[in-house]
Scaffold this motif. Structure first.
Motif, PDB file in Angstrom:
ATOM      1  N   GLU A  93      13.868  -0.386 -10.916  1.00  0.00           N
ATOM      2  CA  GLU A  93      14.991   0.700 -10.758  1.00  0.00           C
ATOM      3  C   GLU A  93      15.191   0.502 -12.528  1.00  0.00           C
ATOM      4  OE1 GLU A  93      17.783  -1.827  -8.236  1.00  0.00           O
ATOM      5  OE2 GLU A  93      17.846  -3.473  -9.664  1.00  0.00           O
ATOM      6  N   ASP A  94      15.059  -0.103 -13.570  1.00  0.00           N
ATOM      7  CA  ASP A  94      15.640  -0.516 -14.859  1.00  0.00           C
ATOM      8  C   ASP A  94      14.430   0.644 -15.662  1.00  0.00           C
ATOM      9  OD1 ASP A  94      12.635  -1.387 -15.098  1.00  0.00           O
ATOM     10  OD2 ASP A  94      13.719  -3.336 -15.977  1.00  0.00           O
ATOM     11  N   GLY A  95      13.523   1.806 -14.975  1.00  0.00           N
ATOM     12  CA  GLY A  95      13.609   2.454 -15.824  1.00  0.00           C
ATOM     13  C   GLY A  95      12.220   2.248 -17.257  1.00  0.00           C
ATOM     14  N   SER A  96      12.112   0.830 -16.515  1.00  0.00           N
ATOM     15  CA  SER A  96      10.508  -0.025 -17.790  1.00  0.00           C
ATOM     16  C   SER A  96       9.431   1.433 -17.364  1.00  0.00           C
ATOM     17  CB  SER A  96      10.541  -0.787 -17.389  1.00  0.00           C
ATOM     18  OG  SER A  96      10.206  -1.434 -16.489  1.00  0.00           O
ATOM     19  N   GLY A  97       9.500   1.752 -16.260  1.00  0.00           N
ATOM     20  CA  GLY A  97       8.235   1.800 -15.863  1.00  0.00           C
ATOM     21  C   GLY A  97       7.473   0.861 -15.235  1.00  0.00           C
ATOM     22  N   ALA A  98       7.322  -0.061 -15.333  1.00  0.00           N
ATOM     23  CA  ALA A  98       6.944  -1.275 -14.211  1.00  0.00           C
ATOM     24  C   ALA A  98       6.456  -1.122 -12.963  1.00  0.00           C
ATOM     25  CB  ALA A  98       7.285  -2.059 -14.652  1.00  0.00           C
ATOM     26  N   GLY A  99       5.861  -1.369 -12.053  1.00  0.00           N
ATOM     27  CA  GLY A  99       5.557  -1.021 -10.792  1.00  0.00           C
ATOM     28  C   GLY A  99       5.027  -1.666  -9.947  1.00  0.00           C
ATOM     29  N   LEU A 100       5.013  -0.957  -8.365  1.00  0.00           N
ATOM     30  CA  LEU A 100       3.813  -1.699  -7.714  1.00  0.00           C
ATOM     31  C   LEU A 100       2.643  -0.808  -7.141  1.00  0.00           C
ATOM     32  CD1 LEU A 100       6.211  -4.477  -6.187  1.00  0.00           C
ATOM     33  CD2 LEU A 100       4.544  -5.543  -8.151  1.00  0.00           C
ATOM     34  N   PHE A 101       1.422  -0.828  -6.991  1.00  0.00           N
ATOM     35  CA  PHE A 101       0.954  -0.217  -5.616  1.00  0.00           C
ATOM     36  C   PHE A 101       0.491  -0.846  -5.048  1.00  0.00           C
ATOM     37  CE2 PHE A 101      -0.593   2.562  -9.611  1.00  0.00           C
ATOM     38  CZ  PHE A 101      -0.523   3.976  -9.182  1.00  0.00           C
ATOM     39  N   VAL A 102      -0.022  -0.289  -3.320  1.00  0.00           N
ATOM     40  CA  VAL A 102       0.212  -0.408  -2.261  1.00  0.00           C
ATOM     41  C   VAL A 102      -1.789   0.429  -1.632  1.00  0.00           C
ATOM     42  CG1 VAL A 102       1.750  -2.046  -1.413  1.00  0.00           C
ATOM     43  CG2 VAL A 102       2.007   0.720  -0.700  1.00  0.00           C
ATOM     44  N   GLU A 103      -1.900  -0.341  -1.771  1.00  0.00           N
ATOM     45  CA  GLU A 103      -3.210   0.278  -0.659  1.00  0.00           C
ATOM     46  C   GLU A 103      -3.678   0.688   0.773  1.00  0.00           C
ATOM     47  OE1 GLU A 103      -3.298  -1.343  -3.131  1.00  0.00           O
ATOM     48  OE2 GLU A 103      -5.508  -2.625  -2.483  1.00  0.00           O
ATOM     49  N   HIS A 104      -3.815   1.477   1.467  1.00  0.00           N
ATOM     50  CA  HIS A 104      -3.935   0.701   3.305  1.00  0.00           C
ATOM     51  C   HIS A 104      -5.299   2.227   3.932  1.00  0.00           C
ATOM     52  CE1 HIS A 104      -1.527  -1.817   4.433  1.00  0.00           C
ATOM     53  NE2 HIS A 104      -0.379  -1.493   3.525  1.00  0.00           N
ATOM     54  N   GLU A 105      -5.990   1.898   5.034  1.00  0.00           N
ATOM     55  CA  GLU A 105      -7.171   2.676   6.148  1.00  0.00           C
ATOM     56  C   GLU A 105      -6.206   2.441   6.854  1.00  0.00           C
ATOM     57  OE1 GLU A 105      -7.820  -0.438   3.594  1.00  0.00           O
ATOM     58  OE2 GLU A 105      -8.461   0.865   1.783  1.00  0.00           O
ATOM     59  N   GLY A 106      -6.400   3.394   7.518  1.00  0.00           N
ATOM     60  CA  GLY A 106      -7.245   3.046   9.265  1.00  0.00           C
ATOM     61  C   GLY A 106      -6.749   4.994  10.118  1.00  0.00           C
ATOM     62  N   PRO A 107      -6.497   4.246  10.953  1.00  0.00           N
ATOM     63  CA  PRO A 107      -7.366   5.477  11.723  1.00  0.00           C
ATOM     64  C   PRO A 107      -6.439   6.939  12.374  1.00  0.00           C
ATOM     65  CG  PRO A 107      -6.593   3.757  13.142  1.00  0.00           C
ATOM     66  CD  PRO A 107      -6.176   3.664  11.473  1.00  0.00           C
ATOM     67  N   SER A 108      -5.266   6.656  11.913  1.00  0.00           N
ATOM     68  CA  SER A 108      -3.483   8.130  11.679  1.00  0.00           C
ATOM     69  C   SER A 108      -2.752   8.401  10.463  1.00  0.00           C
ATOM     70  CB  SER A 108      -3.252   7.322  12.825  1.00  0.00           C
ATOM     71  OG  SER A 108      -2.130   6.684  12.657  1.00  0.00           O
ATOM     72  N   HIS A 109      -2.645   9.000  10.396  1.00  0.00           N
ATOM     73  CA  HIS A 109      -2.318   9.266   9.473  1.00  0.00           C
ATOM     74  C   HIS A 109      -0.609   8.527   9.815  1.00  0.00           C
ATOM     75  CE1 HIS A 109       1.414  11.008   7.201  1.00  0.00           C
ATOM     76  NE2 HIS A 109       0.410  12.045   6.464  1.00  0.00           N
ATOM     77  N   GLU A 110      -0.157   8.115  11.028  1.00  0.00           N
ATOM     78  CA  GLU A 110       0.668   7.722  11.144  1.00  0.00           C
ATOM     79  C   GLU A 110       1.104   6.108  10.789  1.00  0.00           C
ATOM     80  OE1 GLU A 110       0.941  10.922  13.423  1.00  0.00           O
ATOM     81  OE2 GLU A 110      -0.131   9.567  12.686  1.00  0.00           O
ATOM     82  N   GLN A 111       0.045   5.365  10.823  1.00  0.00           N
ATOM     83  CA  GLN A 111      -0.011   4.238  10.984  1.00  0.00           C
ATOM     84  C   GLN A 111      -0.583   3.430   9.126  1.00  0.00           C
ATOM     85  OE1 GLN A 111      -3.650   1.502  12.710  1.00  0.00           O
ATOM     86  NE2 GLN A 111      -3.829   0.508  11.044  1.00  0.00           N
ATOM     87  N   VAL A 112      -1.261   4.490   8.142  1.00  0.00           N
ATOM     88  CA  VAL A 112      -1.218   4.665   7.219  1.00  0.00           C
ATOM     89  C   VAL A 112      -0.317   4.594   6.340  1.00  0.00           C
ATOM     90  CG1 VAL A 112      -2.391   5.462   4.760  1.00  0.00           C
ATOM     91  CG2 VAL A 112      -3.758   4.816   6.534  1.00  0.00           C
TER      92      VAL A 112
END
Length: 168
Positions: A93-112
């Protein structure tokens, strides 16, 4: 002063006679098929900018270069089954550009989609709640007869083997 890191996020799906061939086709569609993928965890360095791009706008490099990236991959090989992959990101939220990624796989759009939301919420909460959702990319494909694959790739940077091996 160094320039800001631009992290490019692209998605692709593919079909092939084997699961590996389908994965390769999906990587090609995402614009990263000729790289050796080096998987990173989920931390975005300060000063970064994340942008969703098409496969043709991904990082450019030489055949066989190392690509440092976060990615999700899903596969399906039974007719009627689906393969969905997604990557989402948040930034401080400080605008520094620092951040986080998350990645997921699954059998449906809803689950992912749900898994991406929950993971971003939990990763932010464990860091004091200072990271806010900033974007996501989800893609999927249904198996008809041949194996299929879906990928989403967040590319940080690439390096050639001459650069990484110290060869002159």
């Amino acid at each position: 002063m160094t320039s800001a890191l631009t992290i490019r996020v692209s998605a692709g799906t593919g079909t092939g006679r084997t699961t590996l061939a389908a994965f390769d086709a999906a990587l090609l569609a995402a614009g990263v098929g000729d790289f050796n993928l080096v998987r990173l965890s989920s931390v975005v360095p300060p000063g970064s900018r994340v942008e969703a791009v098409t496969g043709r706008d991904q990082i450019v490099g030489e055949h066989g270069d190392a690509l440092y990236c976060v990615y999700a991959e899903a596969h399906a090989s039974l007719p009627g089954h689906e393969a969905w992959a997604g990557v989402a990101w948040s930034q401080h939220e400080d605008g520094s550009g620092a951040g986080l990624f998350v990645e997921h796989e699954g059998p449906s759009h809803e689950q992912v989609a749900t898994d991406l939301t929950h993971s971003l919420e939990d990763l932010s909460a464990s860091r004091g709640g200072v990271f806010r959702p900033a974007g996501r990319s989800i893609t999927g494909i249904t198996c008809d007869t041949l194996p299929v694959s879906a990928v989403v790739v967040a590319s940080f940077s690439r390096s050639g083997w001459q650069e990484t091996s110290g060869a002159r």
